[in-house]
Scaffold this motif. Structure first.
Motif, mmCIF file in Angstrom:
data_model
loop_
_atom_site.group_PDB
_atom_site.id
_atom_site.type_symbol
_atom_site.label_atom_id
_atom_site.label_comp_id
_atom_site.label_asym_id
_atom_site.label_seq_id
_atom_site.Cartn_x
_atom_site.Cartn_y
_atom_site.Cartn_z
ATOM 1 N N THR A 357 0.945 -1.097 -0.185
ATOM 2 C CA THR A 357 -0.325 -0.413 -0.234
ATOM 3 C C THR A 357 0.812 1.562 -0.081
ATOM 4 O OG1 THR A 357 -0.235 0.055 2.398
ATOM 5 C CG2 THR A 357 -2.093 -1.448 1.310
ATOM 6 N N ILE A 425 -12.372 -0.770 -7.335
ATOM 7 C CA ILE A 425 -12.520 0.692 -6.480
ATOM 8 C C ILE A 425 -10.850 1.084 -7.078
ATOM 9 C CG2 ILE A 425 -11.413 0.186 -4.351
ATOM 10 C CD1 ILE A 425 -12.990 -2.412 -4.096
ATOM 11 N N ALA A 426 -10.320 0.639 -7.735
ATOM 12 C CA ALA A 426 -8.890 1.379 -8.256
ATOM 13 C C ALA A 426 -9.489 2.246 -9.514
ATOM 14 C CB ALA A 426 -8.151 0.171 -8.947
ATOM 15 N N ALA A 429 -11.388 5.078 -7.702
ATOM 16 C CA ALA A 429 -10.191 5.919 -6.995
ATOM 17 C C ALA A 429 -8.720 7.144 -7.747
ATOM 18 C CB ALA A 429 -9.268 5.518 -6.071
ATOM 19 N N THR A 430 -8.859 6.115 -8.805
ATOM 20 C CA THR A 430 -7.524 7.260 -9.689
ATOM 21 C C THR A 430 -8.455 7.984 -10.687
ATOM 22 O OG1 THR A 430 -6.473 5.026 -10.238
ATOM 23 C CG2 THR A 430 -6.571 6.928 -12.097
ATOM 24 N N TYR A 433 -8.759 10.759 -8.220
ATOM 25 C CA TYR A 433 -7.881 11.947 -7.702
ATOM 26 C C TYR A 433 -7.172 12.621 -8.240
ATOM 27 C CZ TYR A 433 -2.216 12.495 -6.776
ATOM 28 O OH TYR A 433 -1.553 12.676 -6.250
ATOM 29 N N HIS A 457 -2.048 5.655 -7.129
ATOM 30 C CA HIS A 457 -3.367 6.077 -5.966
ATOM 31 C C HIS A 457 -4.581 4.693 -6.043
ATOM 32 C CE1 HIS A 457 -6.092 8.060 -2.983
ATOM 33 N NE2 HIS A 457 -6.740 8.315 -3.850
ATOM 34 N N GLY A 458 -4.730 4.808 -7.390
ATOM 35 C CA GLY A 458 -5.748 3.640 -7.426
ATOM 36 C C GLY A 458 -5.587 2.376 -7.103
ATOM 37 N N THR A 460 -3.868 1.967 -4.814
ATOM 38 C CA THR A 460 -3.263 0.975 -3.704
ATOM 39 C C THR A 460 -4.174 1.305 -3.001
ATOM 40 O OG1 THR A 460 -2.308 4.234 -3.390
ATOM 41 C CG2 THR A 460 -0.392 2.435 -3.570
ATOM 42 N N SER A 461 -5.252 1.804 -2.979
ATOM 43 C CA SER A 461 -6.146 2.411 -2.688
ATOM 44 C C SER A 461 -7.177 0.800 -2.378
ATOM 45 C CB SER A 461 -7.560 3.391 -3.674
ATOM 46 O OG SER A 461 -7.265 4.508 -3.437
ATOM 47 N N ALA A 462 -7.166 0.202 -3.988
ATOM 48 C CA ALA A 462 -7.834 -1.021 -3.969
ATOM 49 C C ALA A 462 -7.039 -2.329 -3.289
ATOM 50 C CB ALA A 462 -7.846 -1.723 -5.621
ATOM 51 N N TRP A 464 -5.463 -1.747 -0.734
ATOM 52 C CA TRP A 464 -6.122 -1.633 1.303
ATOM 53 C C TRP A 464 -7.478 -1.978 1.363
ATOM 54 C CZ3 TRP A 464 -4.038 -0.120 5.249
ATOM 55 C CH2 TRP A 464 -2.807 1.190 5.988
#
Length: 511
Positions: A357, A425-426, A429-430, A433, A457-458, A460-462, A464
């Protein structure tokens, strides 16, 4: 069938280790295929003129056929005999692979992939159930499943390396053709050395309603998640697939509880320990599949690695899986309860995922990726080995095929869910951002940097979410997998056809 096709019950199979070589080779072929084609997909798409909207069917056609037909394939193995089903699956997989390599248009490619999935659904449960009925000594069983578990876990990453080499230095078609020699060698060896217990068949009539309901229900579930990735979770067809899948699978459970010879005897999945194994395995695969995809894109697009270099970058995960499976899982399985291998194994994998992450655009491979993948592989290898073994432990020989199919089903469905869920999710988030940061980017290079930062960022969000999913798998394994203690020599089986419970001899394996 050769005279060596069967062996007398209770007599150890003299050729069991030779048989393991060919069973492992077949398993490697199936697992390799799950990732080797992904590396070749961009080249195949260009050559065959496949549109961006249709390219997902190269993966989806395989997943739908494989996931939808696994229970049927497991039951066929119990009915026809595992050796016969295994050889037939290999032959069919080779033919389908040759068709894929020779494809001249997208229809031929999609059809060959579906055919590969169908024969894979025969092959995979037959391979695992052959191990279950051939290795009956506790220590030997631990070693055999250690090897099998290492291949099942590490083969996907090896596929990235092989796929990179074949695509970069030969042609994408060789990612299909390479299956043919694998299958020929495995089938010839299996025919000559595999011997199956005489009393392992389930000759009950085939449960046709169960076959139809389970196949349609699983296909709807896998397609629902696959479609959600591209069309979104609120898409009417996506929702319809999920609703239809729930209805069909509920009807399947009701049918199985009433018919005399069910496709999936509910005793196989209602066992607390086995149910915990299926559920925790499925959850772990959800996290793993998404990670393979994210790291492949991260290494190639963000870090600029070639396909071959990307494949080699996954080697620490492969090394970790092999070490965890053969040196930790196999050595400790007969000494400690399985939950104390599975639970901590999934939690160690979650720690490895937690390190990942921390990815950023300029992250050092040695500082973050290397230890993260090593821990992930070590944990998953340690957990997979006892899970593979205990998923078929204590079942009646006639149910070994369908119990093995449930292992593969949990993995296939988990893979489809993981790819769709974590990708969604990724992507979300992308998008958020980039929208928040692109306004402050001056110049083209800054905007490109924001795009790359948004992608990472996408990811690492996924990741998590994947950490949480792996932690949940560990908790489930620690809570549910409690079928017994080391030193037990028998387990009470399910009721036989006359309503009397059978006492089944089993290896001395930690539960």
């Amino acid at each position: 069938m050769s005279q060596a096709a069967v062996k007398a019950p209770g007599v150890p199979d003299a050729g069991r280790w030779n048989a393991l070589v060919f069973i492992a080779l077949a398993q490697l072929m199936v697992v390799l295929d799950s990732t080797i084609v992904n590396i070749a997909l961009p080249s195949a798409q260009q050559d065959l003129g496949i549109s961006d909207g249709n390219r997902q069917w190269v993966v989806t056609a395989y997943a739908l056929a494989f996931g939808g037909l696994l229970l049927f394939g497991g039951r066929i193995a119990d009915l026809w005999g595992r050796k016969r089903t295994f050889v037939l699956g290999l032959a069919g997989f080779a033919v389908a692979s040759a068709l894929g390599g020779a494809a001249t248009n997208e229809a031929m490619m999609f059809g060959s992939r579906a055919l590969q999935g169908a024969f894979g659904a025969l092959l995979a449960p037959a391979a695992l159930s052959l191990l279950a009925v051939m290795f009956t000594d506790a220590k030997e069983r631990a070693k055999a499943f250690g090897i099998y578990g290492a291949i099942a876990g590490g083969g996907a990453a090896v596929g990235l390396i092989l796929g990179g080499f074949l695509t970069e230095y030969l042609d994408w078609r060789w990612t299909f053709f390479v299956n043919v020699p694998f299958a020929v060698v495995a089938a010839a060896g299996a025919y000559l050395v595999i011997r199956e217990p005489q009393d392992g068949r389930n000759r009950s009539p085939l449960d046709v309603p169960g076959v139809i309901l389970s196949t349609l229900g699983l296909v709807a579930l896998v397609y629902g998640f696959t479609r959600a990735e591209s069309a979104g979770w609120s898409d009417s067809l996506t929702i319809g697939m999920f609703v239809g899948s729930a209805v069909l699978l509920l009807a399947f459970v009701l049918v199985e509880s009433r018919v005399k010879a069910p496709l999936l005897p509910l005793r196989v999945v209602t066992d607390r320990s086995r149910g915990g194994i299926y559920l925790s395995l499925g959850l772990a695969i959800i996290g793993m599949f998404g990670l393979f995809l994210f790291l492949t894109y991260y290494l190639q697009i963000v870090k600029g690695y070639s396909p071959v270099k990307t494949g080699f970058a996954f080697l620490p995960m492969v090394a970790g899986m092999i070490t965890g499976s053969t040196q930790i899982g196999a050595r400790l399985m007969t000494r400690v309860p399985a939950r104390l291998l599975m639970g901590p194994g999934f939690l160690v994998a979650a720690v490895g995922m937690l390190l990942l992450t921390q990815l950023e655009v300029d992250t050092s491979y040695a500082a973050v990726l290397l230890p993260g993948m090593l821990l992930l592989g070590l944990g998953m290898g340690t957990a997979f080995m006892p899970a593979m073994s205990l998923a078929t432990q204590g079942v009646e020989p006639r149910d070994a095929g369908v119990a093995s199919a449930m292992v593969n089903t949990s993995q296939q469905v988990g893979g489809a869910i993981g790819t769709a869920l974590l990708n969604t999710i990724a992507a979300s988030a992308t998008t958020t951002y980039v929208a928040d940061h692109i306004g402050g980017a001056a110049g083209r290079s800054q905007q490109q940097l924001v795009q790359l930062e948004g992608m990472v960022h996408g990811y690492t969000s996924a990741i998590w979410f994947a950490v949480g999913i792996l932690a949940l798998a560990g908790v489930i394994a620690l809570t549910f997998v409690n079928a017994g203690r080391p030193g037990g020599t028998s387990v009470t089986g399910a009721r036989s056809g006359d309503g009397v419970e059978d006492e089944l001899p089993v290896p001395v394996v930690a539960h």
